[in-house]
Design a protein around this motif. Sequence first.
Motif, PDB file in Angstrom:
ATOM      1  N   GLU A 266       0.830  -1.210   0.000  1.00  0.00           N
ATOM      2  CA  GLU A 266       0.000   0.000   0.000  1.00  0.00           C
ATOM      3  C   GLU A 266       0.863   1.257   0.000  1.00  0.00           C
ATOM      4  O   GLU A 266       0.576   2.218  -0.728  1.00  0.00           O
ATOM      5  CB  GLU A 266      -0.921   0.005   1.225  1.00  0.00           C
ATOM      6  N   ALA A 267       1.914   1.242   0.794  1.00  0.00           N
ATOM      7  CA  ALA A 267       2.790   2.414   0.880  1.00  0.00           C
ATOM      8  C   ALA A 267       3.478   2.691  -0.451  1.00  0.00           C
ATOM      9  O   ALA A 267       3.732   3.853  -0.794  1.00  0.00           O
ATOM     10  CB  ALA A 267       3.838   2.208   1.975  1.00  0.00           C
ATOM     11  N   GLN A 268       3.764   1.637  -1.214  1.00  0.00           N
ATOM     12  CA  GLN A 268       4.455   1.801  -2.492  1.00  0.00           C
ATOM     13  C   GLN A 268       3.504   1.882  -3.679  1.00  0.00           C
ATOM     14  O   GLN A 268       3.936   2.118  -4.807  1.00  0.00           O
ATOM     15  CB  GLN A 268       5.424   0.632  -2.706  1.00  0.00           C
ATOM     16  N   GLY A 269       2.224   1.686  -3.432  1.00  0.00           N
ATOM     17  CA  GLY A 269       1.255   1.738  -4.524  1.00  0.00           C
ATOM     18  C   GLY A 269       1.387   0.562  -5.479  1.00  0.00           C
ATOM     19  O   GLY A 269       1.216   0.725  -6.693  1.00  0.00           O
ATOM     20  N   THR A 295      -5.563 -12.149 -11.129  1.00  0.00           N
ATOM     21  CA  THR A 295      -5.477 -10.693 -10.971  1.00  0.00           C
ATOM     22  C   THR A 295      -4.697 -10.375  -9.701  1.00  0.00           C
ATOM     23  O   THR A 295      -4.611 -11.211  -8.795  1.00  0.00           O
ATOM     24  CB  THR A 295      -6.879 -10.061 -10.876  1.00  0.00           C
ATOM     25  N   PRO A 296      -4.122  -9.171  -9.594  1.00  0.00           N
ATOM     26  CA  PRO A 296      -3.368  -8.815  -8.387  1.00  0.00           C
ATOM     27  C   PRO A 296      -4.240  -8.866  -7.145  1.00  0.00           C
ATOM     28  O   PRO A 296      -5.453  -8.620  -7.191  1.00  0.00           O
ATOM     29  CB  PRO A 296      -2.907  -7.379  -8.684  1.00  0.00           C
ATOM     30  N   VAL A 297      -3.623  -9.224  -6.012  1.00  0.00           N
ATOM     31  CA  VAL A 297      -4.368  -9.262  -4.758  1.00  0.00           C
ATOM     32  C   VAL A 297      -4.869  -7.859  -4.422  1.00  0.00           C
ATOM     33  O   VAL A 297      -4.254  -6.856  -4.789  1.00  0.00           O
ATOM     34  CB  VAL A 297      -3.512  -9.810  -3.605  1.00  0.00           C
ATOM     35  N   ALA A 298      -5.993  -7.815  -3.689  1.00  0.00           N
ATOM     36  CA  ALA A 298      -6.639  -6.533  -3.437  1.00  0.00           C
ATOM     37  C   ALA A 298      -6.408  -6.007  -2.025  1.00  0.00           C
ATOM     38  O   ALA A 298      -6.548  -4.814  -1.779  1.00  0.00           O
ATOM     39  CB  ALA A 298      -8.142  -6.649  -3.690  1.00  0.00           C
ATOM     40  N   ASN A 299      -6.051  -6.901  -1.092  1.00  0.00           N
ATOM     41  CA  ASN A 299      -5.900  -6.473   0.295  1.00  0.00           C
ATOM     42  C   ASN A 299      -5.182  -7.559   1.090  1.00  0.00           C
ATOM     43  O   ASN A 299      -4.866  -8.634   0.564  1.00  0.00           O
ATOM     44  CB  ASN A 299      -7.265  -6.157   0.915  1.00  0.00           C
ATOM     45  N   ALA A 300      -4.956  -7.283   2.381  1.00  0.00           N
ATOM     46  CA  ALA A 300      -4.267  -8.240   3.238  1.00  0.00           C
ATOM     47  C   ALA A 300      -5.062  -9.524   3.402  1.00  0.00           C
ATOM     48  O   ALA A 300      -4.490 -10.625   3.483  1.00  0.00           O
ATOM     49  CB  ALA A 300      -3.992  -7.610   4.603  1.00  0.00           C
ATOM     50  N   ALA A 301      -6.376  -9.399   3.447  1.00  0.00           N
ATOM     51  CA  ALA A 301      -7.218 -10.587   3.602  1.00  0.00           C
ATOM     52  C   ALA A 301      -7.060 -11.526   2.415  1.00  0.00           C
ATOM     53  O   ALA A 301      -7.062 -12.758   2.572  1.00  0.00           O
ATOM     54  CB  ALA A 301      -8.677 -10.171   3.760  1.00  0.00           C
ATOM     55  N   ASP A 302      -6.891 -10.959   1.235  1.00  0.00           N
ATOM     56  CA  ASP A 302      -6.695 -11.760   0.029  1.00  0.00           C
ATOM     57  C   ASP A 302      -5.383 -12.542   0.126  1.00  0.00           C
ATOM     58  O   ASP A 302      -5.318 -13.733  -0.209  1.00  0.00           O
ATOM     59  CB  ASP A 302      -6.674 -10.833  -1.186  1.00  0.00           C
ATOM     60  N   ILE A 303      -4.341 -11.870   0.601  1.00  0.00           N
ATOM     61  CA  ILE A 303      -3.054 -12.551   0.795  1.00  0.00           C
ATOM     62  C   ILE A 303      -3.198 -13.663   1.828  1.00  0.00           C
ATOM     63  O   ILE A 303      -2.728 -14.782   1.638  1.00  0.00           O
ATOM     64  CB  ILE A 303      -1.969 -11.553   1.244  1.00  0.00           C
ATOM     65  N   THR A 327       5.364 -14.219   1.082  1.00  0.00           N
ATOM     66  CA  THR A 327       5.940 -13.335   0.072  1.00  0.00           C
ATOM     67  C   THR A 327       4.930 -13.080  -1.027  1.00  0.00           C
ATOM     68  O   THR A 327       4.199 -13.996  -1.433  1.00  0.00           O
ATOM     69  CB  THR A 327       7.213 -13.957  -0.539  1.00  0.00           C
ATOM     70  N   LEU A 328       4.876 -11.845  -1.495  1.00  0.00           N
ATOM     71  CA  LEU A 328       4.058 -11.474  -2.643  1.00  0.00           C
ATOM     72  C   LEU A 328       5.001 -11.094  -3.773  1.00  0.00           C
ATOM     73  O   LEU A 328       5.870 -10.232  -3.602  1.00  0.00           O
ATOM     74  CB  LEU A 328       3.131 -10.305  -2.303  1.00  0.00           C
ATOM     75  N   SER A 329       4.853 -11.734  -4.930  1.00  0.00           N
ATOM     76  CA  SER A 329       5.714 -11.443  -6.070  1.00  0.00           C
ATOM     77  C   SER A 329       4.868 -11.244  -7.319  1.00  0.00           C
ATOM     78  O   SER A 329       3.650 -11.126  -7.221  1.00  0.00           O
ATOM     79  CB  SER A 329       6.742 -12.560  -6.266  1.00  0.00           C
ATOM     80  N   SER A 330       5.529 -11.226  -8.480  1.00  0.00           N
ATOM     81  CA  SER A 330       4.874 -10.799  -9.721  1.00  0.00           C
ATOM     82  C   SER A 330       4.246  -9.430  -9.494  1.00  0.00           C
ATOM     83  O   SER A 330       3.071  -9.189  -9.812  1.00  0.00           O
ATOM     84  CB  SER A 330       3.809 -11.809 -10.164  1.00  0.00           C
ATOM     85  N   LEU A 331       5.048  -8.537  -8.907  1.00  0.00           N
ATOM     86  CA  LEU A 331       4.554  -7.214  -8.549  1.00  0.00           C
ATOM     87  C   LEU A 331       4.217  -6.408  -9.795  1.00  0.00           C
ATOM     88  O   LEU A 331       4.894  -6.493 -10.814  1.00  0.00           O
ATOM     89  CB  LEU A 331       5.594  -6.468  -7.710  1.00  0.00           C
ATOM     90  N   THR A 332       3.160  -5.626  -9.678  1.00  0.00           N
ATOM     91  CA  THR A 332       2.691  -4.844 -10.818  1.00  0.00           C
ATOM     92  C   THR A 332       2.470  -3.397 -10.413  1.00  0.00           C
ATOM     93  O   THR A 332       1.831  -3.108  -9.417  1.00  0.00           O
ATOM     94  CB  THR A 332       1.360  -5.400 -11.361  1.00  0.00           C
ATOM     95  N   ASP A 338      12.232   4.532  -6.501  1.00  0.00           N
ATOM     96  CA  ASP A 338      13.522   4.164  -5.940  1.00  0.00           C
ATOM     97  C   ASP A 338      13.402   3.622  -4.526  1.00  0.00           C
ATOM     98  O   ASP A 338      14.162   2.760  -4.128  1.00  0.00           O
ATOM     99  CB  ASP A 338      14.464   5.374  -5.922  1.00  0.00           C
ATOM    100  N   ASP A 339      12.441   4.141  -3.752  1.00  0.00           N
ATOM    101  CA  ASP A 339      12.337   3.697  -2.366  1.00  0.00           C
ATOM    102  C   ASP A 339      12.044   2.213  -2.300  1.00  0.00           C
ATOM    103  O   ASP A 339      12.535   1.492  -1.436  1.00  0.00           O
ATOM    104  CB  ASP A 339      11.232   4.470  -1.628  1.00  0.00           C
ATOM    105  N   ALA A 340      11.190   1.742  -3.251  1.00  0.00           N
ATOM    106  CA  ALA A 340      10.895   0.316  -3.263  1.00  0.00           C
ATOM    107  C   ALA A 340      12.141  -0.477  -3.585  1.00  0.00           C
ATOM    108  O   ALA A 340      12.378  -1.537  -3.048  1.00  0.00           O
ATOM    109  CB  ALA A 340       9.795   0.016  -4.293  1.00  0.00           C
ATOM    110  N   GLU A 341      12.958   0.050  -4.486  1.00  0.00           N
ATOM    111  CA  GLU A 341      14.168  -0.679  -4.884  1.00  0.00           C
ATOM    112  C   GLU A 341      15.167  -0.773  -3.757  1.00  0.00           C
ATOM    113  O   GLU A 341      15.931  -1.721  -3.656  1.00  0.00           O
ATOM    114  CB  GLU A 341      14.793   0.052  -6.077  1.00  0.00           C
TER     115      GLU A 341
END
Length: 350
Positions: A266-269, A295-303, A327-332, A338-341
Amino acid sequence: MDAFYASVEQRDNPELRGKPLAVGGSAARGVVAAASYEARVFGVHSAMPSVTAKRKCPDLIFVPPRFDVYKAVSQQIRAIFAEYTPLIEPLSLDEAYLDVTENLKGMAIATEIAAEIRARIAEVTGLNASAGISYNKFLAKMASDLNKPNGQAVITPKNGPGFVEALPVKKFHGVGPATAERMRKYGIETGLDLKQKSLAFLQEHFGKSGPYFYGIARGIDERLVRPDQIRKSAGAEDTFVEDITDFDLARLELKPLAEKVWRYCEAQGISGKTVTVKIKYSDFTQATRSRTKATPVANAADILDTASALLATVYPFKRAIRLLGVTLSSLTNASVGDDAEQQPQFDLDL
């Protein structure tokens, strides 16, 4: 950076200087995130179970990690890099590739740039850094370990192929223990052994990594320094005070991990499609289970729901569980910045 987390702790607490130090969880259940050079003399290293580290070094001092402090220091170091080149590809908080072929200082010799950067880091942060200088990323990485701590080394184009030929493949950056063991079964123990294998052989037995291995065996690595590289995953782990055998209790432990991962996203969008659960058992063997959603997960509950379903696939547990990770991957998201990196996937103690 040299023993980055541990060096920060010794810098900030004079009483820790010159003593064997581990950053990480408690001696009973944790894992070493970083070890000072005083501790490394005893064979203590990162990713080692804390109980093993304490056995190797009875006087070992454990301190909890302070990732907010490490990130702040990392940003200071990143700012120094940016004085010399915009082509910076971070690998973690304490390591990065820099392309200084054309640099902002107009300096012609890379070794002088490295020495100046290291001096600036020491001046600004009070910490030591080491550097590797070469004509490609693989060899620069390998050179960076040659004269640690607080040193630098050069591998020239003339010396690169010979350096690789003499190097055990288990020391190659990008070759982990499992791959090194597979190579050994095929008679590949040195760079020269690897060089003698055909491209077709390496592709057959190592898949997509085959062309990379074929190139580095010859001192060739065409990868560019990419400052816009997107983070590949976000994850969190927890080592438990007591081993877990009950499924409902294990599922309960997944909840804060899923929430921590989602807070970061969420912080990184960003979001992601692949959820992976890591299970480490009481005997330190481990298993992973992954599922990729449409499709990408929508929230913490989905994870959490996906992670719980994955955990159910290994229940009944073959033995008690000491650690769980999510871990959540295949990030979109094309706007990942840069902060995420800058932030690697840490083993986070909750």
